[in-house]
Write an enzyme that holds these catalytic residues in place. Structure first.
Site, PDB file in Angstrom:
ATOM      1  CG  HIS A   1     -27.022  24.854  14.193  1.00 59.90           C
ATOM      2  ND1 HIS A   1     -28.166  25.615  14.275  1.00 59.90           N
ATOM      3  CD2 HIS A   1     -27.434  23.561  14.155  1.00 59.90           C
ATOM      4  CE1 HIS A   1     -29.226  24.823  14.263  1.00 59.90           C
ATOM      5  NE2 HIS A   1     -28.805  23.573  14.190  1.00 59.90           N
TER       6      HIS A   1
ATOM      7  CG  ASP B   1     -16.777  16.242  36.096  1.00 58.16           C
ATOM      8  OD1 ASP B   1     -17.016  15.964  37.290  1.00 58.16           O
ATOM      9  OD2 ASP B   1     -16.914  15.425  35.174  1.00 58.16           O
ATOM     10  CB  SER B   2     -14.582  15.989  40.786  1.00 60.42           C
ATOM     11  OG  SER B   2     -15.053  14.741  40.277  1.00 60.42           O
ATOM     12  N   GLY B   3     -13.006  15.396  37.933  1.00 63.44           N
ATOM     13  CA  GLY B   3     -11.946  14.556  37.379  1.00 63.44           C
ATOM     14  C   GLY B   3     -12.157  13.083  37.662  1.00 63.44           C
ATOM     15  N   GLY B   4     -13.124  12.765  38.528  1.00 65.53           N
ATOM     16  CA  GLY B   4     -13.388  11.359  38.830  1.00 65.53           C
ATOM     17  C   GLY B   4     -13.694  10.567  37.559  1.00 65.53           C
ATOM     18  CG  PHE B   5     -16.646  10.505  33.605  1.00 71.41           C
ATOM     19  CD1 PHE B   5     -17.524   9.436  33.662  1.00 71.41           C
ATOM     20  CD2 PHE B   5     -16.218  10.950  32.358  1.00 71.41           C
ATOM     21  CE1 PHE B   5     -17.975   8.823  32.497  1.00 71.41           C
ATOM     22  CE2 PHE B   5     -16.658  10.347  31.198  1.00 71.41           C
ATOM     23  CZ  PHE B   5     -17.540   9.282  31.267  1.00 71.41           C
TER      24      PHE B   5
ATOM     25  CG  ASP C   1     -21.932  17.844  31.326  1.00 71.63           C
ATOM     26  OD1 ASP C   1     -22.480  17.249  32.273  1.00 71.63           O
ATOM     27  OD2 ASP C   1     -20.980  17.356  30.686  1.00 71.63           O
TER      28      ASP C   1
ATOM     29  CB  CYS D   1     -29.290  29.120  11.105  1.00 70.03           C
ATOM     30  SG  CYS D   1     -28.940  27.392  11.550  1.00 70.03           S
TER      31      CYS D   1
ATOM     32  N   GLY E   1     -22.862   8.770  36.430  1.00 66.15           N
ATOM     33  CA  GLY E   1     -22.865   7.361  36.090  1.00 66.15           C
ATOM     34  C   GLY E   1     -24.083   6.904  35.315  1.00 66.15           C
TER      35      GLY E   1
ATOM     36  CB  CYS F   1     -26.980  30.226  15.576  1.00 66.06           C
ATOM     37  SG  CYS F   1     -26.715  29.108  14.184  1.00 66.06           S
TER      38      CYS F   1
ATOM     39  CB  CYS G   1     -31.520  28.025  14.081  1.00 65.85           C
ATOM     40  SG  CYS G   1     -30.152  28.304  15.218  1.00 65.85           S
TER      41      CYS G   1
ATOM     42  CG  ASP H   1     -17.637  11.055  40.707  1.00 65.41           C
ATOM     43  OD1 ASP H   1     -16.576  11.595  40.324  1.00 65.41           O
ATOM     44  OD2 ASP H   1     -18.608  10.877  39.953  1.00 65.41           O
TER      45      ASP H   1
END
Lengths: 377, 377
Positions: A339, A90-94, A270, A313, A220, A310, A308, A144
Site C-alpha cells: 500500500h 546507487d554507487s555505494g558512496g552513501f 527514492d 485496500c 547529501g 491497491c 486507494c 561520491d
C-alpha cells in the site's frame, strides 16, 4: 535511448518522459528501493501491479553479497531479480560512508570492512563504475564522497571537490566500458556540498562544465538537516539546473517532501520509507500516516485508505490488517509495504495530473491541508 | 450442500468431489494451513494462483486472538481473511492439549491459559461448536481430547471415550445452531484412539452409530509415532470406513505421507510443513527436499523445480532464491512457501490423474523411486 522531454510545467513543477533501455518513465516518479536486489517484502509482480516504473538497487550491498560475478553469471541484475523495467543503481558512496567500523578514505578511493563478513574491500570510482556496468542497470550513479548533514564548510568543500574529481574518473571508466555498447547504460553525476548554498552552486557549475549529462542527482540532503534547509537549497538550485535534464533528489522521501520537492522542480525520488514504515505498521493515507497497531482499528471494517486501488485496500479491512500485525504474521508486512509504495506512486500520478492542468500550486495547498492537518478519520 | 461423490478408484485410492457451500473440492486434496486466519507469508491471491481449493484455520488461535466477536463484526472468517473458497476450522482440541503451561481437564471441558496474554479460558464441546459457528467455515470439527503419540491403552481409551461423549454434545449444539441455516456449515467427528487398533475400531463404530456424518477425520496420528504405525492404522481402518464419506487425515503431511495415505483411501490432508519448511529454506522437489541455503545453489540459474508451474519456479533462479535467504529477505520466505504449497497441490492433482487412469500403484512406485532415492540433481 536516454532522452528526457519536459511535457508540461506548472511553476517550477514539471511533467516529463525519461526514455531508458528498459522502457519509458513518466516523471515526477517515485522509485521503490530494492537495496539487496529485492524491494523488501514485495515481488516483481507486486511492483508491476502498483505501477512501479523504475526501481533502485544498491551497488555496495550487491557487491558484498552475492557479489557481482554471481549476478553476472545469472544474467545481470534485471534477470537476477526478474525486473524487466528500468533499474537505477546507487554507487555505494552513501553506504560506504554510513558504515560503522573500519573505513579509510584516500584520494584513490575508500577501503572498508564488509558488514557481512568483515572482509576488507576497496571501492574506487573506477571499481564502482565497473560493478555497476556488470550489474547492468539503465542508470548508474557516480561514486561520491558523502559527508554528514551538519558538516562545516571546509569538510563539505573537501568532499564536494573530491566528488567532482571522482566524477571525472567515473566518466572516463564508464566511457571505456560503454564504447561498444553505449546504449545500455548512462551515468549520472551526484551533486554534494552539504547545507552550503555557495558550495552547491560551485559544485553544480563544475559538474556541468565537465560534460553533458543525461540526468543529475542531488545527494547529501535529507540526511538529518531541518526540512527548511532542504527546501531552501532546492529553491537556490532550481534556476541553475539545466531544464532539459531530469533531476533526482536522492533518499527523499516522505509524502510531504515529495510534494515540496516537485514544487521546486525535482523529477525523481527514492526512499525506503514506504517499505520500512510499512513493516512497522505505519501506513500513508490522504489524512496523514496511520498506525495500524492502534486498538481503534480492532474491528474497523474500512480499508486503510478508501481512495486507494491497491490489493491491500481493495481486499482487506483495517481490523484484519491490525490482526496480522498484532499476531506477527508476515502477510501484514507485505500488505502495508504494498500500500505505501502504491500511495507514493499514486501521489506522483496525482502530481503529474495537477501539473498538466497547470494547477500544481492549488493542488499542493489542498493536499497539504488534508495530509498535514487531518480532521477526524 | 454437503455432498461427496466418489468419481473413480484405483485400489483403495479414490478420486472424489466434495461439494461445500463455498464451492466444490476435488479430492484427494491438500489444505494449506492458515492458523491465525492467514496462510503464513501467502495472500489469498497467491493461494488461488497455486490452486488451493480448501484452507484450514484454527479455532483456538482465532478465539484467543482477535476473538470471534471481532471476526463476526468483520463479516465472518471468509470475509475477514478474504478467502471466498471453502474453509475448514479445526476445533482447538489439538492446540489446547499441545499448550505448555496451565491446563485443567474435566468432563465438562478444558480450562487453559491463553498463550497470548495468560488469561484463563475455557473450551467445552459447546463453546468450540459455537465459536466455529460464528467463524462460519464450511466444515467445523468436533472438539476432541487428544493424547500424545505413545499414550498407553488406558489413557488412549479414556480420551477416545471422552471424545465420543463430547462428539454427542458438539452435535447437539451444532444442530441447535444450524436449525435455521443448516446449509451453511457441517460438523465432522474426529476419531481418536492413539496407536491402539482395537480402540480405533471401537471408536469408529461408536462414531458411526451416533449419527450419519458428511465426513470423518482421523486425529492423533502423525504425532511422533513411527511411520509404519500410522500406515498400519490406516490399513486397519480403511475397510471399515464408510466408502461414501470423505476421510480427512489431520496434520499430514509430507509428500511421502500423502502418497502412502492416498494409497490407503484417505481424501483430505492438512499440514504446516510446506509453509514452515519453506520459511526454513527447504523446498519440495520431485527429487526430494532441497535446502536452498546450500552453497551449491549460489550461481545456479535453474529453477527450484523445473517441472513446477508456480510463480517462484517460472520466475526466479536457485541462485536468486539462495541470495534472498542468505540476505534474510522476506521475499524468500514467501517464494519457498508458495512453491511448497503448489508442490503438494500438484502432487494431489497428479494422484487424482493416476487414480482416474486406475494406475495408482505403478504411479506411486515411480514417484517413490524418484523422490526417496534421488540421483544427482
Amino acid at each position: 535511448m536516454f532522452e528526457f522531454t519536459v511535457d508540461a510545467t506548472s511553476g517550477a513543477a514539471r511533467v516529463g518522459t525519461l526514455t531508458l533501455p528498459h522502457g519509458a518513465v513518466a516523471t515526477p516518479v517515485f522509485m521503490p528501493v530494492g537495496t539487496q536486489g529485492t524491494v523488501r517484502a514485495l515481488s516483481p509482480n507486486d511492483l508491476r501491479a502498483v505501477g512501479a516504473s523504475l526501481v533502485l538497487a544498491n551497488t555496495y550491498h550487491l557487491h558484498v553479497r552475492p557479489g557481482e560475478p554471481v549476478i553476472e553469471k545469472l544474467g545481470g541484475l534485471h534477470r537476477f531479480m526478474a525486473w524487466d523495467r528500468p533499474l537505477l543503481t546507487d554507487s555505494g558512496g552513501f553506504q560506504v560512508f554510513s558504515l560503522e567500523g573500519f573505513r579509510q578514505m584516500s584520494e584513490d578511493g575508500v577501503e572498508f570492512q564488509s558488514h557481512v563478513d568483515g572482509s576488507r574491500r576497496t571501492l574506487t570510482p573506477e571499481r564502482a563504475t565497473e560493478i555497476q556496468w556488470i550489474l547492468g542497470a539503465d542508470i548508474a550513479m557516480a561514486f561520491d564522497h558523502v559527508v554528514r548533514g551538519g558538516a562545516d564548510e571546509a569538510t563539505a568543500r573537501d568532499a564536494m571537490e573530491r566528488t567532482v574529481r571522482w566524477l571525472g574518473r567515473c566518466r572516463k571508466r564508464h566511457a571505456e566500458l560503454t564504447a561498444s555498447a553505449s546504449c545500455r547504460q548512462t551515468l549520472w553525476p551526484i551533486l554534494q556540498g552539504g547545507a552550503h548554498v555557495e558550495l552547491r552552486l560551485e559544485g553544480l557549475r563544475r559538474i556541468l562544465d565537465l560534460a553533458p549529462w543525461t540526468g543529475l542527482a542531488i545527494g547529501g540532503l535529507s540526511v538529518g538537516e531541518a526540512k527548511p534547509v532542504m527546501y531552501g537549497m532546492l529553491d537556490a538550485l532550481e534556476p541553475r539546473l539545466p531544464p532539459a535534464s531530469p533531476r533526482y533528489l536522492m533518499g527523499v522521501g516522505f509524502p510531504e517532501d515529495l510534494v515540496a520537492a516537485v514544487e521546486r522542480g525535482v523529477d525523481l525520488f527514492d526512499c525506503v520509507a514506504p517499505t520500512r514504515n510499512g513493516r512497522n505498521g505505519s501506513a500513508f493515507t490522504p489524512d496523514g500516516p496511520l498506525n495500524i497497531r492502534n486498538a481503534e482499528h480492532r474491528a474497523d471494517p474500512r480499508p486503510l485508505d478508501d481512495t486507494c486501488d491497491c490489493e491491500t485496500c481493495t481486499t482487506f479491512s483495517r481490523g484484519y490488517l491490525r490482526h496480522l500485525f498484532v499476531a506477527e504474521e508476515l502477510l501484514g508486512l507485505r500488505l502495508l509495504s504494498l500500500h505505501n509504495v502504491r500511495y507514493l506512486i499514486r501521489l506522483a500520478e496525482d502530481m503529474r495530473a495537477a501539473i498538466r492542468r497547470n494547477a500544481f500550486g492549488p493542488w499542493a495547498e489542498d493536499w497539504r491541508r488534508r495530509y498535514l492537518h487531518p480532521g477526524p478519520a
